[in-house]
Design an enzyme around this catalytic site. Structure first.
Site, mmCIF file in Angstrom:
data_model
loop_
_atom_site.group_PDB
_atom_site.id
_atom_site.type_symbol
_atom_site.label_atom_id
_atom_site.label_comp_id
_atom_site.label_asym_id
_atom_site.label_seq_id
_atom_site.Cartn_x
_atom_site.Cartn_y
_atom_site.Cartn_z
ATOM 1 N N GLU A 155 0.859 -1.201 0.000
ATOM 2 C CA GLU A 155 0.000 0.000 0.000
ATOM 3 C C GLU A 155 0.886 1.239 0.000
ATOM 4 O O GLU A 155 1.850 1.320 0.764
ATOM 5 C CB GLU A 155 -0.908 0.007 1.223
ATOM 6 C CG GLU A 155 -1.762 1.258 1.330
ATOM 7 C CD GLU A 155 -2.672 1.272 2.555
ATOM 8 O OE1 GLU A 155 -2.915 2.368 3.096
ATOM 9 O OE2 GLU A 155 -3.115 0.189 2.993
ATOM 10 N N GLU A 160 -2.910 11.407 3.058
ATOM 11 C CA GLU A 160 -3.977 11.194 4.026
ATOM 12 C C GLU A 160 -3.999 12.392 4.968
ATOM 13 O O GLU A 160 -2.950 12.950 5.292
ATOM 14 C CB GLU A 160 -3.748 9.923 4.846
ATOM 15 C CG GLU A 160 -3.869 8.639 4.061
ATOM 16 C CD GLU A 160 -3.732 7.424 4.965
ATOM 17 O OE1 GLU A 160 -4.764 6.876 5.382
ATOM 18 O OE2 GLU A 160 -2.587 7.031 5.264
#
Length: 579
Positions: A155, A160
């Site tokens: 990932e 974010e």
């Protein structure tokens, strides 16, 4: 985006690739744009989402998408809107819950439609900022769609942000020694995250550099770990806006809905460096189908924990002469549950040949004398997982395992077929117990395009002689051939399934001319691993199943003529859960 937070925090302490320093003292460099060309983008023009690029995910996922998130994702223009040249992902508050959630939002991915290996991946966005918000722009490895679990698929979190501040985070998550590993999770203050900023990642085979508005603020090496092959394979893009969860917490500012709860995206773009023309083959090609085991030179080999004084696992390994016929092991001590105890007993085929850029279908038949789990793994040279799964076998019942494995174009490691037979968590066999196992019908097959081996750029030798004229030869007789038997069978149907403890019962639609029926069932909806059963009657009972487990079933009629079986089409898949 997806985080097992207890492991994530521990990993921040133990696995940090870059020394943590205050934001103000960090050296900021500008990302270099030279030599890159735009290869794909979505500019979000028009008035609807381009479904050739994106799949919208819905629901609450498993355990709130792995993070105990508090929203329900919907495929609705209320939550996902394209207008005036931008994408808007709206998070909304509901008076009446849907799926047990009082919040709805949007989540979309390019999986199966657009995926990429290396380059600059960036998006220009305005981010919401309020307590409980969690917008994200990130990537997951394509292998997650072929059965590789998280975090082994890899990932890459490009951006974010959480809650009511102006920090953003960029991280990597992968698998190290069979466990979750993560980068450090340091924050970078963007000034005002509700304003337009361009968030991106420059990704090469050696590193991942994260930037905001072309200013690189974090670089992670992806060659320092022996198990970071996840980041040298294709990944797809995800955009989503989560509400609450393990990371932002469960305090949510409801006054933000709907006026301050939108994530707006101007574009998503991917740039890559063009390949060197001189490295590209442009001659004639042919399509081949081959089994890698037919080109293999080597042999099956074994490993037992006692060999290095680790877990005292022992046994007798009996390889077969043909690689495809596999091996048998009489395990005299299966070991005990400890870290990586699955690998206390192994039977492996090391360093098999492969072709880069090809997709392989891997098949094998597995058999155990007792109920037993086995780790079937296609491994690279660093023990990273290219494919495979943990499979539950039932005593004396053959299990037909099948999966696909993609070998990336730039893959330069080895490929091995590995089987871990040691005692695993959840096995019912006692510590130190005995059993017999068998692996057979092994194949690793691809259909792919390769350069024509008969082609050469060297000119043919010259000759002064005039070539002879070749005459067409007309055969004096027509070749004779027997007409193959033609058997047509209708498509059967699985009628209502009756559930019982460890078993399922159902009836089939009777098909005219059928000798019997072939039943295939699996605990995986894609049938990545399955059991087969042949019956003569339309009343079927499948026994020895796990309790409270969902199974998928399909059936087809067959007719036996001499020693040849002729099959009809499979029925629609039926699912049922045992009691």
């Amino acid at each position: 985006m997806r985080k097992n937070w207890k492991k994530f925090v521990a990993a921040i302490v133990s696995i940090t690739l870059v020394i943590s320093v205050p934001i103000a003292s960090r050296v900021i460099t500008k990302v270099k744009a030279a030599d890159y060309s735009l290869v794909w983008s979505d500019e979000f023009d028009g008035n609807s989402l381009n479904r050739n690029n994106w799949t919208v995910e819905t629901g609450t996922g498993d355990w709130g998408w792995g993070n105990n998130e508090q929203q329900y994702y919907r495929d609705s223009t209320e939550n996902i809107e394209v207008s005036n040249g931008t994408l808007k992902i709206h998070a909304l508050r509901r008076d009446n819950p849907i799926g047990g959630k009082y919040y709805t939002s949007g989540r979309m991915k390019t999986a199966g439609k657009q995926s990429f290996l290396y380059g600059k991946i960036e998006a220009r966005m305005k981010l919401p900022r309020f307590q409980g918000s969690w917008p994200a722009f990130w990537m997951l490895g394509d292998s997650i769609n072929r059965g590789t679990g998280w975090p082994a698929c890899g990932e890459m979190d490009i951006m974010e942000a959480i809650n009511n501040n102006n920090n953003i985070y960029s991280n990597l998550h992968w698998q190290y020694n069979g466990k979750q590993a993560d980068t450090s999770g340091k924050a970078y203050n963007v000034g005002d995250r509700t304003a337009w900023h361009t968030y991106g990642m420059e990704w090469t085979k050696d590193k991942a550099s994260f930037y905001v508005d072309d200013q690189v603020f974090e670089t992670y090496s992806i060659t320092t770990s022996a198990q970071m092959e996840e980041f040298r394979a294709k990944q797809f893009i995800i955009l989503n806006l989560a509400i609450g969860g393990q990371w932002p917490g469960y305090e949510i500012d409801d006054t933000a809905f709907p006026s301050r709860s939108t994530m707006e995206v101007d574009y998503v773009r991917v740039y890559q460096k063009p390949e060197e023309v001189t490295t590209k083959y442009d001659g004639p090609t042919i399509v081949i189908t081959e089994d890698a085991l037919d080109r293999y030179v080597g042999g099956w080999n074994s490993f037992f924990g006692k060999d290095i004084g680790w877990i005292p696992a022992t046994g007798n390994f009996q390889p077969k002469e043909r690689y495809a016929d596999g091996y048998a092991i009489d395990i005299t001590n299966v070991g005990e549950v400890q870290n990586d105890s699955a690998w206390a007993v192994q039977g492996n085929l090391e360093r098999i040949p492969y072709r880069t850029g090809a997709t392989y279908t891997y098949k094998c038949t597995l058999l155990s004398s007792v109920d037993k789990k086995v780790f079937v793994k296609v491994a690279d040279g660093n023990e990273g997982q290219l494919g495979g799964a943990i499979v539950q076998l039932r005593a004396n019942t053959p299990y037909y395992y099948e999966t696909t494995v993609e070998i990336p174009e730039d893959f330069d490691s080895s490929v091995s077929l590995k089987f871990g037979w040691g005692k695993m968590e959840g096995d019912t066999i006692e510590d130190g117990g005995q059993l017999s196992v068998r692996v057979k019908d092994v194949s690793f097959i691809t259909t792919t395009t390769i350069p024509d081996p008969a082609y050469t750029t060297t000119p043919a030798p010259s000759t002064s002689k005039t070539p002879a004229t070749t005459k067409a030869v007309t055969p004096t007789k027509k070749s004779s051939s027997k007409k193959a038997a033609t058997v047509k069978l209708g498509k059967t149907k699985i009628k209502k399934v009756k559930r019982a403890k460890k078993s399922l019962k159902f009836k089939l639609k009777k098909i005219k001319g059928a000798t019997g029926y072939h039943i295939r069932y699996s605990d995986n909806k894609k049938f990545d691993g399955y059991w087969d059963k042949r019956v003569k009657k339309i009343s079927v009972k499948i026994k020895k199943l796990d309790r409270k487990t969902k199974y998928y079933i399909k059936a087809r009629a067959f007719r036996k003529v001499g020693n040849v079986y002729y099959y009809g089409k499979f029925s629609k898949r039926k699912k049922a859960k045992t009691k």
